[in-house]
Design a protein around this motif. Structure first.
Motif, mmCIF file in Angstrom:
data_model
loop_
_atom_site.group_PDB
_atom_site.id
_atom_site.type_symbol
_atom_site.label_atom_id
_atom_site.label_comp_id
_atom_site.label_asym_id
_atom_site.label_seq_id
_atom_site.Cartn_x
_atom_site.Cartn_y
_atom_site.Cartn_z
ATOM 1 N N MET A 1 -61.888 9.124 -3.400
ATOM 2 C CA MET A 1 -61.800 10.068 -2.286
ATOM 3 C C MET A 1 -62.263 9.361 -1.018
ATOM 4 O O MET A 1 -63.332 8.760 -0.997
ATOM 5 N N THR A 2 -61.484 9.417 0.007
ATOM 6 C CA THR A 2 -61.794 8.768 1.272
ATOM 7 C C THR A 2 -62.914 9.519 1.992
ATOM 8 O O THR A 2 -62.912 10.736 2.057
ATOM 9 N N GLN A 3 -63.862 8.757 2.518
ATOM 10 C CA GLN A 3 -65.043 9.327 3.183
ATOM 11 C C GLN A 3 -64.965 9.093 4.693
ATOM 12 O O GLN A 3 -64.445 8.085 5.156
ATOM 13 N N ILE A 4 -65.524 10.036 5.449
ATOM 14 C CA ILE A 4 -65.638 9.910 6.904
ATOM 15 C C ILE A 4 -66.890 9.101 7.205
ATOM 16 O O ILE A 4 -67.978 9.426 6.729
ATOM 17 N N LEU A 5 -66.752 8.038 8.007
ATOM 18 C CA LEU A 5 -67.892 7.204 8.388
ATOM 19 C C LEU A 5 -68.496 7.609 9.718
ATOM 20 O O LEU A 5 -69.706 7.560 9.888
ATOM 21 N N ASP A 6 -67.644 7.944 10.685
ATOM 22 C CA ASP A 6 -68.110 8.272 12.034
ATOM 23 C C ASP A 6 -67.295 9.419 12.604
ATOM 24 O O ASP A 6 -66.123 9.595 12.256
ATOM 25 N N ILE A 7 -67.928 10.158 13.499
ATOM 26 C CA ILE A 7 -67.229 11.183 14.274
ATOM 27 C C ILE A 7 -67.216 10.699 15.716
ATOM 28 O O ILE A 7 -68.266 10.509 16.319
ATOM 29 N N LEU A 8 -66.026 10.445 16.228
ATOM 30 C CA LEU A 8 -65.855 9.880 17.563
ATOM 31 C C LEU A 8 -65.683 11.011 18.572
ATOM 32 O O LEU A 8 -64.819 11.878 18.389
ATOM 33 N N PRO A 9 -66.472 11.026 19.643
ATOM 34 C CA PRO A 9 -66.359 12.101 20.641
ATOM 35 C C PRO A 9 -64.963 12.162 21.255
ATOM 36 O O PRO A 9 -64.288 11.141 21.417
ATOM 37 N N ALA A 10 -64.534 13.367 21.581
ATOM 38 C CA ALA A 10 -63.246 13.562 22.249
ATOM 39 C C ALA A 10 -63.202 12.708 23.508
ATOM 40 O O ALA A 10 -64.182 12.618 24.239
ATOM 41 N N GLY A 11 -62.090 12.045 23.720
ATOM 42 C CA GLY A 11 -61.912 11.206 24.901
ATOM 43 C C GLY A 11 -62.419 9.789 24.739
ATOM 44 O O GLY A 11 -62.202 8.955 25.609
ATOM 45 N N SER A 12 -63.084 9.483 23.640
ATOM 46 C CA SER A 12 -63.655 8.136 23.456
ATOM 47 C C SER A 12 -62.778 7.235 22.591
ATOM 48 O O SER A 12 -63.123 6.090 22.368
ATOM 49 N N TRP A 13 -61.663 7.764 22.138
ATOM 50 C CA TRP A 13 -60.779 6.981 21.272
ATOM 51 C C TRP A 13 -59.327 7.317 21.642
ATOM 52 O O TRP A 13 -59.045 8.396 22.134
ATOM 53 N N PRO A 14 -58.406 6.383 21.415
ATOM 54 C CA PRO A 14 -56.999 6.629 21.781
ATOM 55 C C PRO A 14 -56.326 7.563 20.772
ATOM 56 O O PRO A 14 -56.019 7.161 19.652
ATOM 57 N N GLU A 15 -56.083 8.816 21.175
ATOM 58 C CA GLU A 15 -55.516 9.813 20.260
ATOM 59 C C GLU A 15 -54.137 9.422 19.737
ATOM 60 O O GLU A 15 -53.730 9.903 18.680
ATOM 61 N N THR A 16 -53.436 8.546 20.438
ATOM 62 C CA THR A 16 -52.130 8.094 19.959
ATOM 63 C C THR A 16 -52.267 7.268 18.682
ATOM 64 O O THR A 16 -51.286 7.066 17.976
ATOM 65 N N GLU A 17 -53.471 6.790 18.393
ATOM 66 C CA GLU A 17 -53.706 6.001 17.179
ATOM 67 C C GLU A 17 -54.098 6.857 15.976
ATOM 68 O O GLU A 17 -54.359 6.328 14.895
ATOM 69 N N ALA A 18 -54.120 8.178 16.145
ATOM 70 C CA ALA A 18 -54.476 9.058 15.030
ATOM 71 C C ALA A 18 -53.458 8.903 13.906
ATOM 72 O O ALA A 18 -52.250 8.909 14.139
ATOM 73 N N SER A 19 -53.942 8.765 12.691
ATOM 74 C CA SER A 19 -53.042 8.622 11.546
ATOM 75 C C SER A 19 -52.918 9.919 10.753
ATOM 76 O O SER A 19 -52.268 9.952 9.719
#
Length: 164
Positions: free
Chosen positions: A1-19
């Motif tokens: 099962m894949t685990q979440i490592l970090d929660i990135l604040p809105a606006g701090s990451w390129p949303e176009t890279e969302a998988s």
């Protein structure tokens, strides 16, 4: 099962890279530990030390490097407005006194629909309009939306950090 490592604040990451995308209402995004089901059906594991609201626009960085975008589902809300800024502040105080989650803007307050609260607002001279909208309320006074870190443990001997 894949685990979440970090929660990135809105606006701090390129949303176009969302998988992928995790979509839920307020209740479904306010969690400490659970399996999140993505839109494509994949399940990922959220495990935090304290419950927190996953805010719309945040990114969930997975252990395999992918980033999942968080979206808020529209839900039934009340838009609270007033005749003056002072009256809106007074209504905000009454809502806060009832420990209600609220999204606060300059000329309105959004809260989840409740007919008893609607009656209270009307009785105080405020206005209530039912709306359907995503609900991203203010975080608590002791939880920063973007500045704090909340470590969580994965059982792998390492501690990772998430952003509030």
């Amino acid at each position: 099962m894949t685990q979440i490592l970090d929660i990135l604040p809105a606006g701090s990451w390129p949303e176009t890279e969302a998988s992928g995308t995790f979509v839920a209402d307020y209740e479904g995004r306010h969690r400490r530990r659970m399996m999140l089901t993505l839109q494509n059906g994949e399940k990922i594991r959220l495990e935090l030390e304290h419950a927190r609201l996953l805010q719309a626009g945040e990114g969930l960085r997975l252990e395999d490097g992918r980033i999942i975008r968080v979206e808020a589902l529209p839900e039934e809300l009340m838009e609270v407005t007033a005749h003056s800024p002072l009256q809106l502040l007074q209504l905000a105080w009454h809502l806060g006194n009832r420990h209600l989650a609220a999204a606060i803007a300059e000329h309105r307050i959004l809260v989840r629909y409740d007919h008893v609260i609607a009656d209270m607002i009307h009785g105080l001279g405020g206005h209530v309009r039912r709306v359907e909208a995503p609900f991203d309320p203010e975080s608590g006074a002791y939880a920063s939306r973007s500045g704090g870190h909340e470590p969580h443990h994965h059982g792998d001997g390492h501690h990772h950090h998430t952003h509030d």
